[in-house]
Design a protein around this motif. Structure first.
Motif, PDB file in Angstrom:
ATOM      1  N   ASN A 173       0.814  -1.220   0.000  1.00 27.97           N
ATOM      2  CA  ASN A 173       0.000   0.000   0.000  1.00 27.97           C
ATOM      3  C   ASN A 173       0.845   1.267   0.000  1.00 27.97           C
ATOM      4  O   ASN A 173       0.345   2.350  -0.325  1.00 27.97           O
ATOM      5  N   ARG A 174       2.099   1.152   0.370  1.00 33.02           N
ATOM      6  CA  ARG A 174       3.013   2.300   0.399  1.00 33.02           C
ATOM      7  C   ARG A 174       3.977   2.286  -0.781  1.00 33.02           C
ATOM      8  O   ARG A 174       4.939   3.044  -0.809  1.00 33.02           O
ATOM      9  N   SER A 175       3.722   1.418  -1.741  1.00 29.34           N
ATOM     10  CA  SER A 175       4.638   1.214  -2.874  1.00 29.34           C
ATOM     11  C   SER A 175       3.880   1.365  -4.193  1.00 29.34           C
ATOM     12  O   SER A 175       3.263   0.421  -4.701  1.00 29.34           O
ATOM     13  N   ALA A 176       3.955   2.542  -4.760  1.00 28.45           N
ATOM     14  CA  ALA A 176       3.151   2.870  -5.946  1.00 28.45           C
ATOM     15  C   ALA A 176       3.465   1.995  -7.148  1.00 28.45           C
ATOM     16  O   ALA A 176       2.626   1.853  -8.048  1.00 28.45           O
ATOM     17  N   VAL A 177       4.637   1.404  -7.184  1.00 24.64           N
ATOM     18  CA  VAL A 177       4.989   0.584  -8.341  1.00 24.64           C
ATOM     19  C   VAL A 177       4.021  -0.589  -8.495  1.00 24.64           C
ATOM     20  O   VAL A 177       3.795  -1.075  -9.613  1.00 24.64           O
ATOM     21  N   PHE A 178       3.394  -1.015  -7.399  1.00 20.50           N
ATOM     22  CA  PHE A 178       2.480  -2.151  -7.455  1.00 20.50           C
ATOM     23  C   PHE A 178       1.072  -1.762  -7.915  1.00 20.50           C
ATOM     24  O   PHE A 178       0.272  -2.636  -8.241  1.00 20.50           O
ATOM     25  N   TRP A 179       0.771  -0.481  -7.886  1.00 21.08           N
ATOM     26  CA  TRP A 179      -0.559  -0.035  -8.331  1.00 21.08           C
ATOM     27  C   TRP A 179      -0.449   1.222  -9.191  1.00 21.08           C
ATOM     28  O   TRP A 179      -1.294   2.103  -9.159  1.00 21.08           O
ATOM     29  N   HIS A 180       0.580   1.251 -10.011  1.00 20.72           N
ATOM     30  CA  HIS A 180       0.848   2.419 -10.868  1.00 20.72           C
ATOM     31  C   HIS A 180      -0.302   2.718 -11.813  1.00 20.72           C
ATOM     32  O   HIS A 180      -0.484   3.860 -12.237  1.00 20.72           O
TER      33      HIS A 180
END
Length: 250
Positions: A173-180
């Motif tokens: 949830n703190r890692s935008a690469v996973f939900w770009h």
């Protein structure tokens, strides 16, 4: 310039913030707004005289700038979750901006430095009430961050939102690469090749992901020998950010 310290409520907590705006002769003039997202954690990296100067410089370019100390420090109540419920403190600033009679509610942008860039990505995912975003030295992958700066895991991540085993989703949830693909707004990414706090690899990962997904209205620049905040490229950094936001005003 006019700069005010404000106190506002976010989920029942008293939060300290700031509003900066240019002095204008047009009493009813409505100006675009920038939500400025600070870096650091807890009381480290709180908005200080240096950052207020940065905020004032943004305002000098014709913007109303709103910024929050966030929850969980010597100025505000609550507990800092470093990308948890503290994001609501930023979303509340958007609501406040829309209520100000000198803000053009149709033109609100979000700018984040470091941790504030992580929060900016989160805000983009959670609201459609903004025009565009810009990030500087922003983390995008907490799993990569652990390997780059192991001390952050022991002293910040693990105490504030748990370990990577039982709390894996907190890291996602703190890692935008996973939900770009949920970053719907026009996005500007600025990063320094000599960033000692957030690995260039994190910026490159999300740049590659956005490029591969053919994201529209997305730009980036990697600054050779640029530091974490790109203070050694201050004029170019600020010019790119201001032009990005002005280009995306309605």
């Amino acid at each position: 310039m006019e700069t005010y310290k404000i106190n506002y409520k976010s989920e029942g907590l008293n939060i300290e913030g700031f509003i900066a705006k240019p002095i204008t002769n047009k009493e009813k003039a409505k100006l675009p707004a920038i939500i400025f997202c600070r870096g650091g954690n807890q009381s480290f990296g709180m908005l200080n005289a240096y950052q207020l100067k940065m905020i004032n410089q943004l305002a000098e370019n014709g913007f109303v700038v709103l910024a929050s100390q966030l929850r969980g420090n010597i100025a505000s109540e609550g507990v800092d979750e470093f990308g948890g419920k503290d994001v609501n403190d930023i979303l509340k600033l958007i609501d406040i901006a829309k209520e100000l009679d000198f803000v053009d509610a149709k033109n609100i942008h979000v700018l984040g430095y470091s941790r504030g860039g992580m929060n900016t990505y989160q805000v983009s995912k959670l609201t459609d009430n903004i025009n565009s975003i810009a990030v500087v030295g922003s983390p995008t992958n907490k799993f990569k961050a652990i390997k780059f700066r192991e001390s952050m895991y022991q002293y910040v991540y693990k105490p504030l939102f748990g370990d990577t085993i039982q709390n894996k989703n907190a890291y996602v949830n703190r890692s935008a690469v996973f939900w770009h693909n949920k970053l719907n707004e026009p996005t500007l990414i600025l990063h320094g090749s000599d960033d000692s706090r957030v690995a260039l690899e994190e910026a490159q990962q999300i740049i590659d992901s956005l490029t591969a997904s053919n994201k529209k209205d997305f730009e980036y620049k990697i600054f050779e020998a640029g530091n974490h905040s790109l203070s050694n490229y201050r004029e170019e950094r600020d010019s790119l950010i201001i032009n990005w936001f002005k280009t995306h005003n309605k």
